[in-house]
Design an enzyme around this catalytic site. Structure first.
Site, PDB file in Angstrom:
ATOM      1  N   GLY A   1      12.122 105.202  88.466  1.00  0.00           N
ATOM      2  CA  GLY A   1      12.357 106.594  88.099  1.00  0.00           C
ATOM      3  C   GLY A   1      13.272 107.308  89.070  1.00  0.00           C
TER       4      GLY A   1
ATOM      5  CG  HIS B   1      10.088 130.261  64.538  1.00  0.00           C
ATOM      6  ND1 HIS B   1      10.638 130.737  65.695  1.00  0.00           N
ATOM      7  CD2 HIS B   1      11.128 130.020  63.688  1.00  0.00           C
ATOM      8  CE1 HIS B   1      11.963 130.782  65.567  1.00  0.00           C
ATOM      9  NE2 HIS B   1      12.284 130.362  64.360  1.00  0.00           N
TER      10      HIS B   1
ATOM     11  CD  GLU C   1      22.389 112.803  86.196  1.00  0.00           C
ATOM     12  OE1 GLU C   1      21.416 112.426  85.505  1.00  0.00           O
ATOM     13  OE2 GLU C   1      22.873 112.122  87.116  1.00  0.00           O
TER      14      GLU C   1
END
Length: 386
Positions: free
Chosen positions: A133, A345, A249
């Site tokens: 990771g 919503h 990035e």
């Protein structure tokens, strides 16, 4: 709030991008999501549009030095169009291409850059491994130099690799020598590996919570022969190279997150204006207005951070700590805002036919990839002297 980072030239470019998205992406995006992959042809069209080679010098077919703001406009326009995307465009152009621009030899530039600019060559980046990771120093994929010194033999596995199915070249971080007790970051090297190499294999295509139009796969390498001419930069210096490109990035991730949050607010404003409850539009209730006001203020603050980050990136002054601050604040803010907009919503927010559901699912990973937000906090704390 009025933004000041863009010029009339940027606005003209935005109009071109908006038209391209409406014509070439939006009508087909649902099918791409269902297929869990975007057609390779999209990158040929993006190449023809001239947006794949940002930063590539003219002699290699690119536009030369360009502002990061053009890439930000692409993110803003795709987010505004119901959260569609250019597949792994960000991986290809914002994240992988800078490695070639900064590290490739003259011969490598002549060999690769014209194809990248035209869309004939797509790039992906293979860093993450099962169990590593954000801990890049823990990479275990090995590349051993052959006895005759002509090539490296690559063995190992990577995971969570986005865009590999549509890429011709994969930048692989591999260990060419063991780490030392004093420096576990030592011994990593970047290799540019053609994806059609013998022994370059694809594992299962991973099923994700969001970002469904972008293929994400496991990769495995079995005795892949990589010519020494494909070493990117200096052998053993891979970790430092990866660190150099991470700020850009992380800024790119923040740009996408804020663009998605801004689009989510527009979705919520439109929906609550049309939807009636107890005979009144949902937008007429004080709670709705207050929630949307909070969201608008939070996105304005995040947008200001992103805009400042773009200015710093263009000036080549974006530091690792500042990029971490931007990614941490903007992705956390986007998560809060999109969640609130989905709540407004009601049950329809949970239906994938509504764009808010796509924004919700797609943005969640922004707090994970590019270095988790917990890692961002560590970087910030270190910069504080803690």
């Amino acid at each position: 709030m009025k933004r000041t980072v863009y010029t009339e030239e940027h606005d003209a470019f935005r109009a071109v991008v908006r038209n391209f998205v409406a014509k070439e992406v939006t009508p087909y995006f649902a099918a791409w999501e269902a297929a869990r992959r975007t057609p390779r042809e999209l990158f040929h069209k993006l190449g023809a549009l001239g947006v794949l080679g940002f930063g590539i010098p003219e002699e290699y077919g690119g536009p030369g030095e360009t502002s990061f703001k053009y890439e930000a406009i692409l993110a803003e326009e795709t987010a505004a169009a119901d959260g569609v995307s250019f597949a792994h465009y960000t991986i290809n152009t914002s994240i992988s291409l800078p490695y070639l621009l900064g590290l490739a030899t003259e011969e490598q530039k002549r060999r690769w850059l014209p194809g990248v600019a035209s869309g004939e060559i797509c790039l992906c980046l293979a860093m993450t491994e099962p169990g590593t990771g954000s801990d890049v120093a823990g990479i275990r994929t090995k590349a051993e130099l052959s006895e005759d010194g002509t090539h490296y033999v690559l063995n190992g596995a990577k995971t969570f690799i986005t865009g590999a199915l549509n890429s011709e070249l994969c930048i692989v971080a591999a260990r060419t020598s063991p780490a030392t007790a004093e420096d576990r970051r030592a011994g990593l090297t970047l290799l540019v590996v053609p994806t059609d190499s013998e022994g370059f294999g694809y594992g299962k295509q991973l099923e994700k919570l969001g970002l469904h139009a972008r293929d994400t796969s496991e990769l495995h390498f079995t005795d892949v022969r990589v010519p020494v001419e494909n070493v990117l930069g200096e052998v053993g210096q891979g970790f430092s190279y990866l660190g150099q490109n991470l700020p850009r990035e992380r800024l790119s991730i923040a740009v996408n997150a804020v663009a998605s949050a801004a689009a989510a607010i527009r979705c919520a404003v439109e929906y609550t204006g049309d939807r009636t409850v107890f005979g009144r539009p949902v937008a007429a209730f004080q709670n709705t207005r207050f929630v949307l006001a909070e969201c608008e203020a939070e996105v304005a603050a995040a947008q200001a951070m992103v805009d400042r980050g773009m200015e710093l990136e263009d000036a080549r002054e974006l530091t690792a700590a500042d990029a971490a601050r931007i990614k941490l604040f903007c992705t956390e803010a986007a998560g809060r805002v999109i969640d609130k907009c989905l709540q407004l919503h009601g049950g329809y927010g949970f239906m994938t036919e509504y764009p808010i559901a796509r924004h919700y699912a797609d943005t969640r990973v922004s707090r994970i990839y590019g270095g988790t937000n917990e890692v961002m906090k560590t970087i910030i704390a270190k910069d504080m002297g803690l």
